[in-house]
Design a protein around this motif. Sequence first.
Motif, PDB file in Angstrom:
ATOM      1  N   ARG A 134       7.575   9.838  -6.438  1.00  9.73           N
ATOM      2  CA  ARG A 134       6.936   8.833  -6.746  1.00  9.73           C
ATOM      3  C   ARG A 134       7.916   7.887  -6.390  1.00  9.73           C
ATOM      4  NH1 ARG A 134       3.907  11.493 -12.002  1.00  9.73           N
ATOM      5  NH2 ARG A 134       2.514  12.488 -11.257  1.00  9.73           N
ATOM      6  N   ARG A 135       9.235   7.538  -6.362  1.00 12.05           N
ATOM      7  CA  ARG A 135       9.997   6.215  -6.453  1.00 12.05           C
ATOM      8  C   ARG A 135       9.939   5.835  -5.512  1.00 12.05           C
ATOM      9  NH1 ARG A 135      15.293   4.575  -4.497  1.00 12.05           N
ATOM     10  NH2 ARG A 135      15.316   7.325  -4.077  1.00 12.05           N
ATOM     11  N   ARG A 136      10.186   6.807  -4.021  1.00  8.55           N
ATOM     12  CA  ARG A 136      10.306   6.601  -2.827  1.00  8.55           C
ATOM     13  C   ARG A 136       9.153   5.869  -2.545  1.00  8.55           C
ATOM     14  NH1 ARG A 136      14.044  10.136   1.321  1.00  8.55           N
ATOM     15  NH2 ARG A 136      15.340   9.985  -0.370  1.00  8.55           N
ATOM     16  N   LEU A 137       7.537   6.790  -2.628  1.00  6.34           N
ATOM     17  CA  LEU A 137       6.258   5.901  -2.804  1.00  6.34           C
ATOM     18  C   LEU A 137       6.020   4.987  -3.402  1.00  6.34           C
ATOM     19  CD1 LEU A 137       4.142   9.425  -3.060  1.00  6.34           C
ATOM     20  CD2 LEU A 137       4.213   8.109  -0.498  1.00  6.34           C
ATOM     21  N   GLU A 150       8.325   2.457  -3.564  1.00  2.89           N
ATOM     22  CA  GLU A 150       9.262   1.441  -2.612  1.00  2.89           C
ATOM     23  C   GLU A 150       8.653   0.631  -1.816  1.00  2.89           C
ATOM     24  OE1 GLU A 150      13.084   3.895  -2.417  1.00  2.89           O
ATOM     25  OE2 GLU A 150      13.620   3.333  -4.331  1.00  2.89           O
ATOM     26  N   LYS A 151       7.863   1.945  -0.740  1.00  6.14           N
ATOM     27  CA  LYS A 151       7.389   1.314   0.344  1.00  6.14           C
ATOM     28  C   LYS A 151       5.750   1.457  -0.126  1.00  6.14           C
ATOM     29  CE  LYS A 151       9.454   4.893   2.772  1.00  6.14           C
ATOM     30  NZ  LYS A 151       9.827   4.543   3.622  1.00  6.14           N
ATOM     31  N   ASN A 190       4.430   7.687   6.486  1.00  5.45           N
ATOM     32  CA  ASN A 190       4.271   6.455   6.092  1.00  5.45           C
ATOM     33  C   ASN A 190       5.666   6.072   7.225  1.00  5.45           C
ATOM     34  OD1 ASN A 190       6.326   4.435   4.928  1.00  5.45           O
ATOM     35  ND2 ASN A 190       4.520   3.456   5.107  1.00  5.45           N
ATOM     36  N   SER A 191       7.051   7.530   7.274  1.00  4.85           N
ATOM     37  CA  SER A 191       7.921   7.809   7.772  1.00  4.85           C
ATOM     38  C   SER A 191       7.842   7.468   9.037  1.00  4.85           C
ATOM     39  CB  SER A 191       8.726   8.381   7.361  1.00  4.85           C
ATOM     40  OG  SER A 191       9.013   8.640   5.576  1.00  4.85           O
TER      41      SER A 191
END
Length: 135
Positions: free
Chosen positions: A103-106, A108-109, A127-128
């Motif tokens: 969730r944190r990485r999502l 951030e994007k 996304n990556s």
Amino acid sequence: AADRFGVANLKLEAEACLVRKETFTVENILDNLQYADSKNCALLLEKAMDFVVEKKKDIIGKISLDDLPGTMVMDMLTAISQAQREGNNGDDDIDTMRVSELRRRLHEKGLCVDGSRKAMVALLKENSRESSARE
């Protein structure tokens, strides 16, 4: 209601509150697993899976997991993998990341942080790949 009306932030806050307050037992774990799966509460499902992995000896032979959806097998394997690699913070494997990290990485994007673990992993991988293709 938050899930039904598409209010993602309210749903995530309610889920986080439930995760903090819920006490899992051998007697209620099946209900919690089924509820978390039915409502796409990835954080609650992860905590319930952690309980199953931690208390597996107490659970085996006492409750039947036959009624759980087959899709939970991957969640169970992920929980086992996470338990085996505890303390190894250098692992960047998206497939075995904790829900909070996904969730944190999502976030951030600028991507959606709601949904099942499987959906979050797929979105982050997609996304990556798109980011790599643009570079």
